[in-house]
Design an enzyme around this catalytic site. Structure first.
Site, PDB file in Angstrom:
ATOM      1  N   ASP A 131     -80.823 -55.108 -50.433  1.00 41.02           N
ATOM      2  CA  ASP A 131     -81.966 -54.536 -49.701  1.00 41.02           C
ATOM      3  C   ASP A 131     -83.341 -54.975 -50.225  1.00 41.02           C
ATOM      4  OD1 ASP A 131     -80.065 -53.216 -48.280  1.00 41.02           O
ATOM      5  OD2 ASP A 131     -80.701 -51.191 -48.804  1.00 41.02           O
TER       6      ASP A 131
ATOM      7  N   ARG B 156     -81.656 -49.653 -45.760  1.00 45.13           N
ATOM      8  CA  ARG B 156     -81.718 -48.205 -45.545  1.00 45.13           C
ATOM      9  C   ARG B 156     -83.157 -47.698 -45.551  1.00 45.13           C
ATOM     10  NH1 ARG B 156     -77.479 -46.163 -49.469  1.00 45.13           N
ATOM     11  NH2 ARG B 156     -78.933 -47.382 -50.697  1.00 45.13           N
TER      12      ARG B 156
ATOM     13  N   GLU C 294     -81.452 -51.025 -40.439  1.00 41.26           N
ATOM     14  CA  GLU C 294     -80.642 -49.820 -40.170  1.00 41.26           C
ATOM     15  C   GLU C 294     -81.417 -48.524 -40.404  1.00 41.26           C
ATOM     16  OE1 GLU C 294     -77.417 -49.146 -42.904  1.00 41.26           O
ATOM     17  OE2 GLU C 294     -78.505 -50.089 -44.529  1.00 41.26           O
TER      18      GLU C 294
ATOM     19  N   ARG D 273     -73.161 -58.164 -47.233  1.00 44.90           N
ATOM     20  CA  ARG D 273     -73.035 -57.858 -48.660  1.00 44.90           C
ATOM     21  C   ARG D 273     -72.181 -58.880 -49.413  1.00 44.90           C
ATOM     22  NH1 ARG D 273     -73.348 -51.854 -49.246  1.00 44.90           N
ATOM     23  NH2 ARG D 273     -71.391 -51.861 -50.348  1.00 44.90           N
TER      24      ARG D 273
END
Ligand code: F6P
Length: 319
Positions: free
Chosen positions: A128, A172, A223, A253
């Site tokens: 991220d 996130r 997301e 990932r």
């Protein structure tokens, strides 16, 4: 400092293995003993660890994932979990920990290290790129390239079938992957958690573009700012144009770490060992403006600041 231990915690990121290799090999070459802890904090709580040699990390530099395994360990946030982990640290004579992970892992290391006076040094690894105070985390470049290659494929079908695609990428709390792939993939719009998006305005642009003869669009969604199926449905209802959702998910990932992810991992593994030898604690090592820096966990774990406005502006200026 005689004996250190290395662990990977939180979501895996490509390049974690290269970081493990660096900590182990450099640590041994500095005459330290190095232990590998399995499954992150869980391994400290449950005594799953072993002494590593040079050979323990052979042939892993090019592998995604982590040979140490990783987990999100809720037990570590309890009094009992932490005290059991501390018992393991004492029992095995561990003088310092190299914690490879993201900001959740560093929050845990910050609490644990201060509570029991155990030197902990963080090595930032998370696809991220959400660790504050440093430029890029291990794994982010690989994930961006994986997502970008998917976007390139989607562009072929989007152009051929003259459709709108809404592509959801990971992120996130941080829109870094989304912004990077939207820029590199020549996408028309990007929705990120840092910035409020207006679906009506996006649809207005699509309809206007369509009237001028623009027939395909790719909208990237982090997301943390919405989900592709819902957004695609809304766009279809508002514009009447055919819209397809794609959720890239966990493929981002995995995979072989890129040169950038490996290079970062190898340098930061060494920097973490040096920091432990120096007697540092409660810090993260990372790259900032092409230099290796060491920043307090307290700074690293707050919401990441980066110049997303500039990246977003460029996406729009080039669409
Ligand atoms: O590691 C970060 C991340 O990939 C986030 O982007 C994502 O929200 C989360 O992990 C998914 O976690 P899990 O694999 O535990 O569902």
């Amino acid at each position: 400092m005689k004996r250190i231990a290395v662990l990977t915690t939180g979501g895996d990121a490509p390049g974690m293995n290269a970081a493990i290799r660096s900590v182990v090999r450099y640590g041994l070459n500095q005459k330290l003993e190095v232990m590998g802890v399995f499954r992150g904090w869980w391994g400290l709580i449950n005594e799953e660890l072993k002494v590593f040699s040079h050979r323990s990390v052979s042939g892993i530099i090019n592998q995604g994932g982590t040979i140490l395994k990783t987990a999100r360990c809720h037990e570590f946030y309890t009094e009992e979990g932490q005290s059991r982990a501390y018992e393991t640290v004492k029992k095995y004579g561990i003088d310092g920990l190299a914690v490879i992970g993201g900001n959740g892992s560093f929050t845990a290391a910050h609490l644990f290290g201060r509570k029991y006076n155990i030197p902990c040094i963080g090595i930032p690894a998370s696809i991220d790129n959400d660790v504050n105070g440093i430029d890029i985390t291990i794994g982010a470049d690989t994930a961006i390239n994986t997502a970008l290659s998917a976007i390139d494929n989607i562009r072929d079908t989007a152009t051929s079938m003259e459709r709108i695609f809404v592509v959801e990428v990971m992120g996130r709390d941080c829109g870094y992957i989304a912004l990077s792939v939207a820029l590199g993939g020549g996408c028309e719009e990007v929705m990120i958690p840092e910035r409020k998006s207006d679906i009506n305005a996006i649809c207005h642009d699509i309809v206007n573009g369509n009237l001028r003869g623009k027939m395909s669009w790719i909208i990237v969604v982090a997301e943390g700012s919405g989900n592709a199926p819902d957004i695609a449905k809304q766009i279809n209802e508002i514009t009447g144009l055919e819209t397809r959702p794609v959720v890239l998910g966990h493929i981002q990932r995995g995979g072989r770490p890129t040169a950038i992810s490996r290079d970062l991992a190898l340098h930061l593994g060494r920097a973490a060992v040096d920091a432990l030898i120096r007697g540092d604690s409660d810090k993260v090592v990372g790259f900032k403006e092409s230099k290796i820096v060491s920043i307090d966990f307290e700074i690293a774990i707050v919401k990441k600041y980066f110049n997303y406005e500039n990246m977003y502006k460029l996406v729009k200026e080039l669409s």
